[in-house]
Motif scaffolding. Structure first.
Motif, PDB file in Angstrom:
ATOM      1  N   CYS A 109       0.830  -1.201   0.000  1.00  0.00           N
ATOM      2  CA  CYS A 109       0.000   0.000   0.000  1.00  0.00           C
ATOM      3  C   CYS A 109       0.864   1.250   0.000  1.00  0.00           C
ATOM      4  O   CYS A 109       1.839   1.324   0.740  1.00  0.00           O
ATOM      5  N   LYS A 136      -0.700   4.313   0.334  1.00  0.00           N
ATOM      6  CA  LYS A 136      -1.603   5.384   0.775  1.00  0.00           C
ATOM      7  C   LYS A 136      -1.150   6.050   2.082  1.00  0.00           C
ATOM      8  O   LYS A 136      -1.430   7.200   2.314  1.00  0.00           O
ATOM      9  N   PHE A 191      -2.923   6.055  10.618  1.00  0.00           N
ATOM     10  CA  PHE A 191      -3.131   5.078  11.703  1.00  0.00           C
ATOM     11  C   PHE A 191      -2.554   3.715  11.353  1.00  0.00           C
ATOM     12  O   PHE A 191      -2.489   2.827  12.200  1.00  0.00           O
ATOM     13  N   VAL A 202       0.300  -1.025   7.682  1.00  0.00           N
ATOM     14  CA  VAL A 202       0.464  -1.888   6.502  1.00  0.00           C
ATOM     15  C   VAL A 202       1.522  -1.419   5.496  1.00  0.00           C
ATOM     16  O   VAL A 202       2.298  -2.239   5.003  1.00  0.00           O
ATOM     17  N   GLN A 218     -13.729   4.730   7.445  1.00  0.00           N
ATOM     18  CA  GLN A 218     -13.017   4.950   8.727  1.00  0.00           C
ATOM     19  C   GLN A 218     -13.677   5.992   9.617  1.00  0.00           C
ATOM     20  O   GLN A 218     -13.785   5.802  10.820  1.00  0.00           O
TER      21      GLN A 218
HETATM   22 FE1  SF4 Z   1      -3.234   1.501   3.030  1.00  0.00          FE
HETATM   23 FE2  SF4 Z   1      -3.686   0.999   5.617  1.00  0.00          FE
HETATM   24 FE3  SF4 Z   1      -4.782   3.153   4.480  1.00  0.00          FE
HETATM   25 FE4  SF4 Z   1      -5.660   0.709   3.834  1.00  0.00          FE
HETATM   26  S1  SF4 Z   1      -5.846   1.671   5.816  1.00  0.00           S
HETATM   27  S2  SF4 Z   1      -5.246   2.419   2.442  1.00  0.00           S
HETATM   28  S3  SF4 Z   1      -3.750  -0.486   3.934  1.00  0.00           S
HETATM   29  S4  SF4 Z   1      -2.569   2.756   4.732  1.00  0.00           S
END
Ligand code: SF4
Ligand code: 5AD
Length: 480
Positions: free
Chosen positions: A184, A186, A190, A193, A294
């Motif tokens: 990922c 992104k 929080f 990953v 979220q």
């Molecule tokens: Fe990436 Fe974690 Fe955000 Fe999902 S929650 S987009 S895995 S950083």
């Protein structure tokens, strides 16, 4: 990564030791579906080395924990599990036998050597990007070395992991996971990953299609494409053009014998027109979408680095619902992110009330070391988090129950997956991912049948009055 709440699946594998009888491997899986998939691929890697499955965990001589690091409790659970395993290992040693212990998955990646320091009984630590090296790592550990394999490999592990064997696939059932994308980019503030699974990598179309073919040849009727950000998948298609996930789904939908497609988990920013069109056009693409938001507060979304507002999200849902009116939505929520006020939380409740999720997962914020959220000074007290979580979950539960009750009296097609608890019953799966219990013969596992829903239980639906739909050939080996 968008991980599902903690699930635990036990996979028992047996290793034939060549000399000196049978050695057994027990794999315990924590966390998301990708870990379930990874456990299977580790099993495939071991199968290539002569390993095979067994029914008995008691005499396992190799124990593998495939771990999850998404929230605090998950890692702590692993450490307490290792405490229990220590006793087992000591009891074995007293009998003059060895028990090898391996830790795989995201805790392995994040903690590395620390695992062996905290739990010296561990012989092997292996991160998710190096599973193709598992057989060699086990051989090294067996010769007495403490092995830690957490480097991001330069080579693609998927190029080195053996393809699943048709017989093993057949034994695993009629639904399967298939990882198409991993990692990922992104960096939600929080989330751990991006640090444990690395940056986004998409698998090539040809590999995905080959693997889907093998799964279908082994009797799989439904495939769920997996990725931490599955809808960020992209690759060069058969036509030489750059494809997105939508085009990949069109391609897979052409495959005879493959009756149902799903994908998870998606980020709202990557729901492009091609993917929404796939929901409109493809009957095989099930009308269910896990699209985490979220929070419903723009302040919190910004602090989380989600890069969309609640309005963007609601507009997106409108477009998806226009394309596929019967689509059911599922989501993930975090309460008590640092700085979250009562007003922010109320905004989340309003969003939930607007969307009305068929299914949802909600969590108290848990600071993950190394993530920007953990360094903030404005953490929300635990008791406030607990109160908010309770309120949110009670709303989510009531929507979920209403969704299930709306299904009562309707007719739907379910994929019969496995035996039910009672003799003469099977458990099927609705298009909306609900378990459906129906009277049926075990020879019908793998069939798609039309049922009428008679009752909604807490976690499943009950059906009767069913009839076979126009014959769907049971395809075991022919694919496109
Ligand atoms: Fe990436 Fe974690 Fe955000 Fe999902 S929650 S987009 S895995 S950083
Ligand atoms: N604290 C609480 N929940 C989290 N999630 C991810 N990281 C955290 C964290 N640090 C949740 C998100 C994500 C789901 C898989 O787990 O809601 O979508």
């Amino acid at each position: 990564m968008q991980e599902e709440p903690l699930i635990e699946a036990d996979h028992l594998l047996a290793e034939s030791a060549g000399q000196g009888g049978i050695r057994r491997v027990f794999v315990k899986t924590y966390g998301c579906q990708m870990n379930v998939y990874d456990s299977e691929r580790m099993a495939d890697a071991l199968a290539g080395e002569g390993y095979r499955t067994t029914e008995s965990p008691d005499d396992a001589d190799l124990l593998l924990l495939n771990t999850c690091h998404i929230r605090e409790k998950a890692a702590e659970k692993v450490y307490s599990e290792l405490g229990r395993i220590r006793q087992l290992k000591e009891a074995r040693a007293a009998e003059g036998r060895t028990l090898m212990v391996g830790v795989a998955g995201c805790v392995a990646q994040a903690e590395g050597q620390e695992i062996i320091r905290r739990a010296p009984i561990v012989d092997l630590v292996i991160g998710p990007q190096t599973y193709h090296r598992l057989p060699q790592a086990i051989a090294r550990a067996r010769s007495g070395e403490k092995v830690v394999e957490t480097e991001y490999a330069i080579e693609d592990k998927f190029d080195h992991l053996p393809a699943p064997d048709t017989k093993i696939v057949a034994a695993r059932g009629v639904t399967a996971f298939l990882t198409v994308q991993e990692g990922c980019d992104k960096f939600c503030t929080f989330c751990v990953v991006p640090y444990t699974r690395g940056s986004e990598v998409s698998r090539p179309v040809s590999r995905i299609v080959d693997e889907a073919r093998r799964l279908v040849a082994g009797g799989v009727r439904e495939i769920t494409l997996l990725g931490q950000n599955v809808n960020a998948w992209h690759g060069v298609g058969d036509d030489g053009r750059e494809w997105g996930l939508g085009e990949l789904l069109y391609r897979l939908a052409q495959m005879d014998g493959l009756e149902r497609l799903r994908y998870t988990t998606s980020h709202p920013r990557d729901m492009d027109d091609g993917l929404i069109a796939a929901h409109r056009d493809l009957e095989k693409l099930m009308p269910y979408l896990h699209l985490p938001v979220q929070s419903g507060s723009d302040n919190v979304l910004k602090a989380m680095n989600r890069r969309h507002t609640s309005e963007d999200y609601l507009r997106l849902i409108d477009r998806i619902r226009q394309a596929r009116p019967d689509i059911a939505l599922s989501g993930d929520f975090i309460v008590g992110f640092p700085g979250e006020t009562e007003d922010d939380f109320e905004a989340t409740l309003r969003l939930v009330d607007t969307v009305r999720y068929a299914q949802a997962f909600s969590f108290k914020y848990s600071p993950r070391p190394g993530t920007p959220g953990a360094d903030r000074s404005d953490h929300v007290p635990e008791d406030v988090k607990s109160r908010r979580l309770e309120r949110l979950q009670s709303m989510l539960r009531s929507h979920q129950q209403q969704f299930a009750e709306q299904c009562v009296g309707t007719v739907m097609d379910i994929l019969l997956e496995k035996p039910g608890r009672k003799e003469g019953q099977l458990i099927g799966r609705s298009p909306w991912l609900q378990p459906v219990i129906v009277d049926a013969k075990s020879s019908q596992i793998g069939d798609i049948v039309r049922v009428r829903i008679t009752r909604a239980g807490t976690n499943s639906l009950f059906a009767d009055h069913w009839q076979d739909i126009a014959p769907i050939e049971t395809v075991r080996s022919s694919t496109t």
